[in-house]
Design an enzyme around this catalytic site. Structure first.
Site, PDB file in Angstrom:
ATOM      1  N   ASP A  87       5.720  -5.317   5.619  1.00 55.07           N
ATOM      2  CA  ASP A  87       6.336  -6.627   5.886  1.00 55.07           C
ATOM      3  C   ASP A  87       6.354  -7.538   4.662  1.00 55.07           C
ATOM      4  OD1 ASP A  87       3.603  -6.890   6.010  1.00 55.07           O
ATOM      5  OD2 ASP A  87       3.573  -8.105   7.827  1.00 55.07           O
TER       6      ASP A  87
ATOM      7  N   ASP B  94       0.247   1.688   8.496  1.00 54.00           N
ATOM      8  CA  ASP B  94      -0.278   0.874   9.602  1.00 54.00           C
ATOM      9  C   ASP B  94       0.581   0.871  10.862  1.00 54.00           C
ATOM     10  OD1 ASP B  94      -2.327   0.248   7.957  1.00 54.00           O
ATOM     11  OD2 ASP B  94      -1.917  -1.884   7.810  1.00 54.00           O
TER      12      ASP B  94
ATOM     13  N   THR C 120       4.571   2.160   5.378  1.00 51.72           N
ATOM     14  CA  THR C 120       3.178   1.718   5.527  1.00 51.72           C
ATOM     15  C   THR C 120       2.502   2.597   6.575  1.00 51.72           C
ATOM     16  OG1 THR C 120       1.725  -0.003   6.428  1.00 51.72           O
ATOM     17  CG2 THR C 120       4.028  -0.146   7.059  1.00 51.72           C
TER      18      THR C 120
ATOM     19  N   ASP D 267       2.798  -1.304  11.590  1.00 53.29           N
ATOM     20  CA  ASP D 267       2.712  -2.680  12.085  1.00 53.29           C
ATOM     21  C   ASP D 267       4.039  -3.429  12.023  1.00 53.29           C
ATOM     22  OD1 ASP D 267       2.784  -2.717   9.343  1.00 53.29           O
ATOM     23  OD2 ASP D 267       1.199  -4.192   9.096  1.00 53.29           O
TER      24      ASP D 267
ATOM     25  N   ARG E 290      -5.383  -3.049   9.178  1.00 51.88           N
ATOM     26  CA  ARG E 290      -5.976  -4.373   8.965  1.00 51.88           C
ATOM     27  C   ARG E 290      -5.771  -5.285  10.165  1.00 51.88           C
ATOM     28  NH1 ARG E 290      -4.456  -6.115   3.113  1.00 51.88           N
ATOM     29  NH2 ARG E 290      -2.683  -4.933   3.861  1.00 51.88           N
TER      30      ARG E 290
ATOM     31  N   GLY F 182       0.842  -1.209   0.000  1.00 52.89           N
ATOM     32  CA  GLY F 182       0.000   0.000   0.000  1.00 52.89           C
ATOM     33  C   GLY F 182       0.871   1.250   0.000  1.00 52.89           C
TER      34      GLY F 182
ATOM     35  N   ARG G  77       0.763  -4.841  -5.024  1.00 51.77           N
ATOM     36  CA  ARG G  77       0.982  -6.028  -4.202  1.00 51.77           C
ATOM     37  C   ARG G  77       1.202  -7.149  -5.219  1.00 51.77           C
ATOM     38  NH1 ARG G  77      -0.635  -4.081   0.863  1.00 51.77           N
ATOM     39  NH2 ARG G  77      -2.308  -2.543   0.764  1.00 51.77           N
TER      40      ARG G  77
HETATM   41  O1  F6P Z   1      -1.338  -1.630   4.582  1.00 46.58           O
HETATM   42  C1  F6P Z   1      -1.845  -0.349   4.516  1.00 46.58           C
HETATM   43  C2  F6P Z   1      -3.322  -0.360   4.270  1.00 46.58           C
HETATM   44  O2  F6P Z   1      -3.750   0.946   4.077  1.00 46.58           O
HETATM   45  C3  F6P Z   1      -4.151  -1.048   5.349  1.00 46.58           C
HETATM   46  O3  F6P Z   1      -4.426  -0.230   6.454  1.00 46.58           O
HETATM   47  C4  F6P Z   1      -5.384  -1.422   4.575  1.00 46.58           C
HETATM   48  O4  F6P Z   1      -6.073  -2.472   5.164  1.00 46.58           O
HETATM   49  C5  F6P Z   1      -4.818  -1.814   3.262  1.00 46.58           C
HETATM   50  O5  F6P Z   1      -3.619  -1.089   3.108  1.00 46.58           O
HETATM   51  C6  F6P Z   1      -5.713  -1.585   2.090  1.00 46.58           C
HETATM   52  O6  F6P Z   1      -5.044  -2.075   0.982  1.00 46.58           O
HETATM   53  P1  F6P Z   1      -5.550  -1.894  -0.492  1.00 46.58           P
HETATM   54  O7  F6P Z   1      -5.542  -0.437  -0.789  1.00 46.58           O
HETATM   55  O8  F6P Z   1      -4.572  -2.643  -1.319  1.00 46.58           O
HETATM   56  O9  F6P Z   1      -6.921  -2.478  -0.521  1.00 46.58           O
END
Ligand code: F6P
Length: 351
Positions: A109, A133, A131, A135, A177, A11, A78
């Protein structure tokens, strides 16, 4: 090293462009050529028909113009197929063919696992934690987390203005998430009364009781901050039945969401609670000074490390300072959720 690359993966996070700029500045300073790999590991796999759709020579002047913007100039993706060994071998061979001797990987990660795989195929990589998050346990802050939490805090401030005007409670969903850090920091920074996160088990009944107590105690405009992944730690509850019995449209197989939770809390407490999902605004805000500072330090350090032949490492923040450690150690570090802060936020609301 004479020729290195940079990629962003997973992301997007505010500060990624600033990190690319720092890498470009440091590479120029050291007389290294820098190429940008587009769409993360997708670009390294050379999936496009034209080379320029996967790989570009990075021009510092172009990057300078967008360094203060959110998003990533290199695009991101991704790339699940990068988990497969043949694809890792293919990507490493592609990079070698192009004379790329080391890679700066900016991501979370999953991106680090990709970097570790490339290292195993003989391409030294340095990771920068990008990120929103927060995390990654080995670092106090990830790139983009500060900006995202400021964005959420500002959203809650705006919501609380209308919430106060109408004497209505509000539930606000922020991203995260598997990690409640964004929710926790947002709640602490905005004075929210209730915070719900994936790390701590909770139930609709308990939240409903606490909200009802808030209202009964003369606070009809409490704020609940909930992390997007908090449904994982929610106790089973037949909320669909509660809604259907009270004439709220819903199906027996409907999936819980912040919108539905607001409806259930409204039925149970009779408070006119309203929901807001902050959504992707969190990822698109102009990076804060903190995130740009971190991007600058991490980007320049990453190039320095590659210049000294170091790979298989990731950069983070410890005691407020930038440091680095092996990827394996970083990935093995266990996350410690800030339970005392969580308890303080949620406890204070009951007084
Ligand atoms: O990992 C960052 C993040 O923003 C999370 O908080 C969220 O769940 C996810 O990416 C959403 O990913 P995408 O935009 O690929 O659906």
């Amino acid at each position: 090293m004479r020729r290195i690359a940079v990629l962003t993966s997973g992301g997007d996070a505010p500060g990624m462009n600033a990190a690319i700029m720092a890498v470009a500045m440091a590479a120029r300073h050291r007389g290294m050529e820098l190429v940008g790999i587009k769409r993360g590991y997708d670009g390294a796999l050379r999936k496009s028909a034209r080379l320029e759709d996967d790989i570009i020579n990075l021009d510092l002047d172009t990057i300078l113009d967008i360094a203060d913007q959110a998003g990533t100039f290199l695009r991101t993706a991704r790339c699940p197929e990068f988990k497969d060994l043949p694809n890792q071998v293919r990507a490493a061979n592609n990079l070698r063919e192009m004379g790329i001797e080391g890679v700066v990987v900016i991501g979370g990660d999953g991106s680090y696992m990709g970097a570790r795989a490339l290292c195993r195929q003989g391409i030294p990589c340095i990771g920068i934690p990008g990120t929103i998050d927060n995390d990654l346990a080995y670092t106090e802050m990830t790139l983009g987390y500060d900006t995202a939490s400021n964005s959420c805090m500002e959203d809650v401030r705006a919501i609380r203005a209308t919430s106060r005007s109408h004497d209505r409670p509000h539930i606000v969903e922020v991203m995260g998430r598997h990690c409640g850090d964004l929710a926790l920091r947002t709640a602490a920074a905005s004075g929210a009364e209730i915070c719900i996160v994936p790390e701590v088990p909770w139930s609709i009944q308990e939240v409903s009781d606490r909200l009802a107590r808030q209202v009964d105690n003369g606070n009809p405009r409490a704020t609940i901050v909930i992390a997007e992944g908090a449904w994982d730690s929610m106790a089973p509850y037949d909320w669909q039945k509660v809604l259907m019995e009270n004439g709220v449209r819903c199906h027996a197989d409907s999936v819980i969401s912040t919108d539905y939770l607001a409806k259930v809390l409204k039925v149970k407490t009779k408070a006119e609670i309203r929901p807001t999902v902050c959504g992707y605004t969190q990822r698109g805000r102009t990076p804060t000074a903190y995130d740009r500072w971190f991007a600058f330090e991490a980007g320049t350090l990453a190039v320095k490390m590659l210049a000294h032949g170091l790979g298989n490492q990731v950069i983070g923040i410890k005691d407020g300072r930038v440091y680095y450690l092996p990827i394996d150690e970083a990935l093995a570090t266990k996350r410690e959720f800030n339970l005392p802060l969580y308890e303080m936020i949620n406890g204070i609301s009951d007084h």
